[in-house]
Design a protein around this motif. Structure first.
Motif, PDB file in Angstrom:
ATOM      1  N   ILE A  22       0.827  -1.219   0.000  1.00 51.16           N
ATOM      2  CA  ILE A  22       0.000   0.000   0.000  1.00 51.16           C
ATOM      3  C   ILE A  22       0.858   1.265   0.000  1.00 51.16           C
ATOM      4  O   ILE A  22       0.580   2.230  -0.716  1.00 51.16           O
ATOM      5  N   PHE A  23       1.932   1.254   0.794  1.00 46.58           N
ATOM      6  CA  PHE A  23       2.715   2.473   0.970  1.00 46.58           C
ATOM      7  C   PHE A  23       3.818   2.656  -0.067  1.00 46.58           C
ATOM      8  O   PHE A  23       4.413   3.745  -0.140  1.00 46.58           O
ATOM      9  N   LEU A  24       4.104   1.627  -0.876  1.00 51.74           N
ATOM     10  CA  LEU A  24       5.176   1.755  -1.865  1.00 51.74           C
ATOM     11  C   LEU A  24       5.000   2.963  -2.779  1.00 51.74           C
ATOM     12  O   LEU A  24       5.931   3.779  -2.913  1.00 51.74           O
ATOM     13  N   PRO A  25       3.846   3.147  -3.454  1.00 46.79           N
ATOM     14  CA  PRO A  25       3.712   4.317  -4.344  1.00 46.79           C
ATOM     15  C   PRO A  25       3.851   5.638  -3.603  1.00 46.79           C
ATOM     16  O   PRO A  25       4.460   6.584  -4.114  1.00 46.79           O
ATOM     17  N   ILE A  26       3.298   5.692  -2.394  1.00 43.72           N
ATOM     18  CA  ILE A  26       3.336   6.923  -1.603  1.00 43.72           C
ATOM     19  C   ILE A  26       4.764   7.254  -1.201  1.00 43.72           C
ATOM     20  O   ILE A  26       5.219   8.404  -1.295  1.00 43.72           O
ATOM     21  N   LEU A  30       6.821  10.650  -2.334  1.00 40.98           N
ATOM     22  CA  LEU A  30       7.252  11.596  -1.312  1.00 40.98           C
ATOM     23  C   LEU A  30       8.773  11.706  -1.261  1.00 40.98           C
ATOM     24  O   LEU A  30       9.310  12.817  -1.164  1.00 40.98           O
ATOM     25  N   TYR A  31       9.452  10.576  -1.332  1.00 38.53           N
ATOM     26  CA  TYR A  31      10.910  10.604  -1.253  1.00 38.53           C
ATOM     27  C   TYR A  31      11.502  11.339  -2.449  1.00 38.53           C
ATOM     28  O   TYR A  31      12.409  12.171  -2.292  1.00 38.53           O
ATOM     29  N   SER A  32      10.992  11.037  -3.637  1.00 33.72           N
ATOM     30  CA  SER A  32      11.494  11.697  -4.836  1.00 33.72           C
ATOM     31  C   SER A  32      11.232  13.199  -4.793  1.00 33.72           C
ATOM     32  O   SER A  32      12.049  14.002  -5.242  1.00 33.72           O
ATOM     33  N   TYR A  33      10.086  13.579  -4.230  1.00 34.73           N
ATOM     34  CA  TYR A  33       9.706  14.992  -4.166  1.00 34.73           C
ATOM     35  C   TYR A  33      10.487  15.737  -3.083  1.00 34.73           C
ATOM     36  O   TYR A  33      10.972  16.852  -3.302  1.00 34.73           O
ATOM     37  N   LEU A  34      10.631  15.102  -1.897  1.00 31.68           N
ATOM     38  CA  LEU A  34      11.240  15.789  -0.762  1.00 31.68           C
ATOM     39  C   LEU A  34      12.767  15.705  -0.760  1.00 31.68           C
ATOM     40  O   LEU A  34      13.439  16.668  -0.387  1.00 31.68           O
ATOM     41  N   TYR A  48      10.758   4.940 -11.157  1.00 27.45           N
ATOM     42  CA  TYR A  48      11.380   5.514  -9.972  1.00 27.45           C
ATOM     43  C   TYR A  48      12.728   4.874  -9.676  1.00 27.45           C
ATOM     44  O   TYR A  48      13.486   5.385  -8.844  1.00 27.45           O
ATOM     45  N   TYR A  49      13.020   3.777 -10.366  1.00 24.36           N
ATOM     46  CA  TYR A  49      14.345   3.157 -10.240  1.00 24.36           C
ATOM     47  C   TYR A  49      15.445   4.145 -10.611  1.00 24.36           C
ATOM     48  O   TYR A  49      16.551   4.106 -10.057  1.00 24.36           O
ATOM     49  N   TYR A  50      15.141   5.041 -11.545  1.00 31.26           N
ATOM     50  CA  TYR A  50      16.138   5.984 -12.055  1.00 31.26           C
ATOM     51  C   TYR A  50      16.097   7.333 -11.331  1.00 31.26           C
ATOM     52  O   TYR A  50      16.691   8.300 -11.806  1.00 31.26           O
ATOM     53  N   THR A  51      15.381   7.399 -10.219  1.00 38.84           N
ATOM     54  CA  THR A  51      15.307   8.639  -9.449  1.00 38.84           C
ATOM     55  C   THR A  51      16.051   8.466  -8.134  1.00 38.84           C
ATOM     56  O   THR A  51      16.647   7.425  -7.863  1.00 38.84           O
ATOM     57  N   SER A  52      15.977   9.492  -7.295  1.00 37.91           N
ATOM     58  CA  SER A  52      16.609   9.409  -5.978  1.00 37.91           C
ATOM     59  C   SER A  52      15.958   8.341  -5.107  1.00 37.91           C
ATOM     60  O   SER A  52      16.538   7.920  -4.102  1.00 37.91           O
ATOM     61  N   ALA A  53      14.747   7.889  -5.486  1.00 33.23           N
ATOM     62  CA  ALA A  53      14.041   6.853  -4.730  1.00 33.23           C
ATOM     63  C   ALA A  53      14.306   5.457  -5.286  1.00 33.23           C
ATOM     64  O   ALA A  53      13.623   4.502  -4.914  1.00 33.23           O
ATOM     65  N   GLY A  54      15.300   5.349  -6.168  1.00 32.75           N
ATOM     66  CA  GLY A  54      15.578   4.069  -6.810  1.00 32.75           C
ATOM     67  C   GLY A  54      15.889   2.949  -5.838  1.00 32.75           C
ATOM     68  O   GLY A  54      15.405   1.823  -5.981  1.00 32.75           O
ATOM     69  N   ASN A  55      16.717   3.248  -4.825  1.00 33.80           N
ATOM     70  CA  ASN A  55      17.058   2.218  -3.843  1.00 33.80           C
ATOM     71  C   ASN A  55      15.848   1.784  -3.033  1.00 33.80           C
ATOM     72  O   ASN A  55      15.716   0.608  -2.657  1.00 33.80           O
ATOM     73  N   LEU A  56      14.957   2.720  -2.764  1.00 37.15           N
ATOM     74  CA  LEU A  56      13.729   2.380  -2.041  1.00 37.15           C
ATOM     75  C   LEU A  56      12.845   1.467  -2.880  1.00 37.15           C
ATOM     76  O   LEU A  56      12.269   0.501  -2.363  1.00 37.15           O
ATOM     77  N   PRO A  95      15.660  -3.818 -14.195  1.00 40.42           N
ATOM     78  CA  PRO A  95      14.901  -2.564 -14.282  1.00 40.42           C
ATOM     79  C   PRO A  95      14.342  -2.325 -15.679  1.00 40.42           C
ATOM     80  O   PRO A  95      14.838  -2.867 -16.663  1.00 40.42           O
ATOM     81  N   THR A  96      13.314  -1.503 -15.733  1.00 34.53           N
ATOM     82  CA  THR A  96      12.754  -1.106 -17.012  1.00 34.53           C
ATOM     83  C   THR A  96      13.706  -0.130 -17.695  1.00 34.53           C
ATOM     84  O   THR A  96      14.732   0.267 -17.129  1.00 34.53           O
ATOM     85  N   ASN A  97      13.348   0.285 -18.905  1.00 33.32           N
ATOM     86  CA  ASN A  97      14.219   1.261 -19.587  1.00 33.32           C
ATOM     87  C   ASN A  97      13.858   2.681 -19.175  1.00 33.32           C
ATOM     88  O   ASN A  97      13.005   2.895 -18.328  1.00 33.32           O
ATOM     89  N   GLN A  98      14.512   3.635 -19.784  1.00 32.98           N
ATOM     90  CA  GLN A  98      14.349   5.040 -19.382  1.00 32.98           C
ATOM     91  C   GLN A  98      13.407   5.816 -20.294  1.00 32.98           C
ATOM     92  O   GLN A  98      13.325   7.037 -20.189  1.00 32.98           O
ATOM     93  N   LYS A  99      12.695   5.131 -21.171  1.00 34.57           N
ATOM     94  CA  LYS A  99      11.808   5.808 -22.104  1.00 34.57           C
ATOM     95  C   LYS A  99      10.701   6.545 -21.352  1.00 34.57           C
ATOM     96  O   LYS A  99       9.992   5.956 -20.549  1.00 34.57           O
ATOM     97  N   GLY A 100      10.552   7.811 -21.630  1.00 35.06           N
ATOM     98  CA  GLY A 100       9.514   8.598 -20.985  1.00 35.06           C
ATOM     99  C   GLY A 100       9.849   9.029 -19.577  1.00 35.06           C
ATOM    100  O   GLY A 100       9.000   9.554 -18.866  1.00 35.06           O
ATOM    101  N   LEU A 101      11.096   8.825 -19.160  1.00 36.90           N
ATOM    102  CA  LEU A 101      11.496   9.157 -17.792  1.00 36.90           C
ATOM    103  C   LEU A 101      11.366  10.660 -17.530  1.00 36.90           C
ATOM    104  O   LEU A 101      11.777  11.485 -18.333  1.00 36.90           O
ATOM    105  N   VAL A 102      10.764  10.997 -16.416  1.00 43.14           N
ATOM    106  CA  VAL A 102      10.605  12.389 -16.004  1.00 43.14           C
ATOM    107  C   VAL A 102      11.725  12.716 -15.019  1.00 43.14           C
ATOM    108  O   VAL A 102      12.037  11.934 -14.130  1.00 43.14           O
TER     109      VAL A 102
END
Length: 220
Positions: A22-26, A30-34, A48-56, A95-102
């Protein structure tokens, strides 16, 4: 009862799996934003693998998979959770690829081979298929006739609703993958992210109910 601590441990595992789902998306948002510089929602949870929350992302998926692998229910069929755990580990490892990565400026992603995305997509789909099967077929079982309490009947309806919700979301995701025009039209609404989140919430809620977090038998 001699096996009471064992029963309690199984209940705790179910609750842990439920809360993590339940809390994974949240947590990722939050981690990527904060913590990271990105305040936009990715097109999918996998991105999110390619963001700062990748390890999470990797850590929580592996934690869910570990709990599934060690889980044993009341019934003889314990293969399904273990199969789901294998697909979960594959989802995290490939991991998935980076296509469409924000906000891909957060890190410098390693250029993984193209087949990683295919393994990730198939593993993730099968992961949810098995989870739906667990909710619909395994969680609804009862060992004895006396176990068919009013609360159990309510729980069975919830299990089936959660399982069929996962299946419905998978079908909708397949339609998006096969129809680029629909996917492009809905792109601003992040439909893949939304559907993945709904599936995780359905999966998590099902396991919380199984862990007797809610709708526990009154006799207990």
């Amino acid at each position: 009862m001699e096996n009471e601590p064992l029963v309690i441990s199984y209940l705790q595992i179910r609750k842990a799996v439920g809360f993590l789902g339940i809390f994974l998306p949240i947590i990722l948002m939050l981690y990527s934003y904060l913590i990271g510089p990105c305040n936009e929602i990715q097109i999918s949870l996998s991105q999110y693998y390619y963001t700062s929350a990748g390890n999470l992302f990797t850590g929580i998926i592996c934690a869910i998979s570990f709990f599934l692998f060690t889980y044993k229910g009341y019934h003889s069929d314990n293969n399904a959770p273990r199969i789901a755990s294998i697909f979960g580990f594959l989802t995290a490892i490939f991991p998935t690829n980076q296509k469409g990565l924000v906000c891909n400026f957060e890190i410098s992603p390693y250029p993984f081979p193209d087949y990683f995305k295919d393994v990730h997509t198939v593993a993730a789909a099968l992961f949810f298929v098995v989870l739906a099967y667990i909710s619909i077929r395994l969680f609804t079982k009862s060992g004895k006739k006396k176990d068919q309490t009013p609360e159990k009947e309510i729980r069975n309806k919830i299990y089936k609703a959660c399982g069929y919700t996962i299946i419905a979301c998978l079908i909708l995701m397949a339609i998006l993958y096969l129809n680029e025009s629909i996917k492009a039209y809905l792109a601003s609404y992040k439909p893949i992210f939304v559907l993945e989140t709904i599936m995780l919430w359905a999966f998590g809620f099902s396991w919380l109910v199984k862990g007797e977090f809610i709708f526990e038998d009154k006799s207990n």
